[in-house]
Design a protein around this motif. Structure first.
Motif, mmCIF file in Angstrom:
data_model
loop_
_atom_site.group_PDB
_atom_site.id
_atom_site.type_symbol
_atom_site.label_atom_id
_atom_site.label_comp_id
_atom_site.label_asym_id
_atom_site.label_seq_id
_atom_site.Cartn_x
_atom_site.Cartn_y
_atom_site.Cartn_z
ATOM 1 N N UNK A 151 0.825 -1.207 0.000
ATOM 2 C CA UNK A 151 0.000 0.000 0.000
ATOM 3 C C UNK A 151 0.859 1.258 0.000
ATOM 4 N N UNK A 152 1.885 1.285 0.837
ATOM 5 C CA UNK A 152 2.771 2.448 0.906
ATOM 6 C C UNK A 152 3.488 2.664 -0.428
ATOM 7 N N UNK A 153 3.904 1.594 -1.064
ATOM 8 C CA UNK A 153 4.595 1.695 -2.357
ATOM 9 C C UNK A 153 3.649 2.247 -3.425
ATOM 10 N N UNK A 154 2.415 1.777 -3.453
ATOM 11 C CA UNK A 154 1.446 2.261 -4.436
ATOM 12 C C UNK A 154 1.134 3.736 -4.217
ATOM 13 N N UNK A 155 0.989 4.148 -2.967
ATOM 14 C CA UNK A 155 0.748 5.568 -2.674
ATOM 15 C C UNK A 155 1.912 6.413 -3.166
ATOM 16 N N UNK A 156 3.120 5.924 -2.969
ATOM 17 C CA UNK A 156 4.317 6.646 -3.388
ATOM 18 C C UNK A 156 4.401 6.743 -4.914
ATOM 19 N N UNK A 157 4.079 5.680 -5.611
ATOM 20 C CA UNK A 157 4.156 5.648 -7.076
ATOM 21 C C UNK A 157 3.071 6.534 -7.705
ATOM 22 N N UNK A 158 1.848 6.425 -7.218
ATOM 23 C CA UNK A 158 0.733 7.138 -7.832
ATOM 24 C C UNK A 158 0.718 8.627 -7.500
ATOM 25 N N UNK A 159 1.258 9.020 -6.362
ATOM 26 C CA UNK A 159 1.349 10.425 -5.952
ATOM 27 C C UNK A 159 0.026 11.172 -6.152
ATOM 28 N N UNK A 160 -1.006 10.659 -5.552
ATOM 29 C CA UNK A 160 -2.325 11.276 -5.685
ATOM 30 C C UNK A 160 -2.417 12.542 -4.844
ATOM 31 N N UNK A 161 -3.230 13.479 -5.300
ATOM 32 C CA UNK A 161 -3.443 14.720 -4.555
ATOM 33 C C UNK A 161 -4.468 14.517 -3.445
ATOM 34 N N UNK A 162 -5.391 13.598 -3.670
ATOM 35 C CA UNK A 162 -6.419 13.315 -2.671
ATOM 36 C C UNK A 162 -6.059 12.026 -1.931
ATOM 37 N N UNK A 163 -6.802 11.745 -0.889
ATOM 38 C CA UNK A 163 -6.567 10.530 -0.118
ATOM 39 C C UNK A 163 -6.718 9.286 -0.986
ATOM 40 N N UNK A 164 -5.897 8.308 -0.713
ATOM 41 C CA UNK A 164 -5.948 7.029 -1.418
ATOM 42 C C UNK A 164 -6.338 5.976 -0.403
ATOM 43 N N UNK A 165 -7.403 5.247 -0.681
ATOM 44 C CA UNK A 165 -7.902 4.258 0.263
ATOM 45 C C UNK A 165 -7.867 2.882 -0.373
ATOM 46 N N UNK A 166 -7.400 1.903 0.374
ATOM 47 C CA UNK A 166 -7.355 0.523 -0.092
ATOM 48 C C UNK A 166 -8.390 -0.295 0.659
ATOM 49 N N UNK A 167 -9.161 -1.060 -0.069
ATOM 50 C CA UNK A 167 -10.096 -2.013 0.514
ATOM 51 C C UNK A 167 -9.722 -3.389 0.016
ATOM 52 N N UNK A 168 -9.672 -4.339 0.893
ATOM 53 C CA UNK A 168 -9.369 -5.703 0.485
ATOM 54 C C UNK A 168 -10.651 -6.347 -0.049
ATOM 55 N N UNK A 169 -10.582 -6.864 -1.273
ATOM 56 C CA UNK A 169 -11.755 -7.458 -1.905
ATOM 57 C C UNK A 169 -11.656 -8.977 -1.980
#
Length: 49
Positions: A26-44
């Motif tokens: 999750x931390x790696x994806x947040x770092x790569x995508x660099x979103x301006x808004x909050x990024x939320x992960x849900x396990x499906x």
């Protein structure tokens, strides 16, 4: 089953036979995508977020 909530969504599948650290992923994806808004992960499922 995933239901639309009116917000942009992305479904990601992790393809690996090795174990992995979900928090690190999750931390790696947040770092790569660099979103301006909050990024939320849900396990499906076992390998879907």
């Amino acid at each position: 089953m995933v239901e639309a909530n009116g917000k942009p969504s992305l479904i990601c599948s992790v393809w690996t036979k090795k174990s992995y650290n979900q928090d690190s992923f999750k931390a790696q994806m947040k770092s790569i995508w660099k979103t301006k808004k909050n990024l939320r992960f849900n396990r499906l499922g076992k390998t879907f977020f």
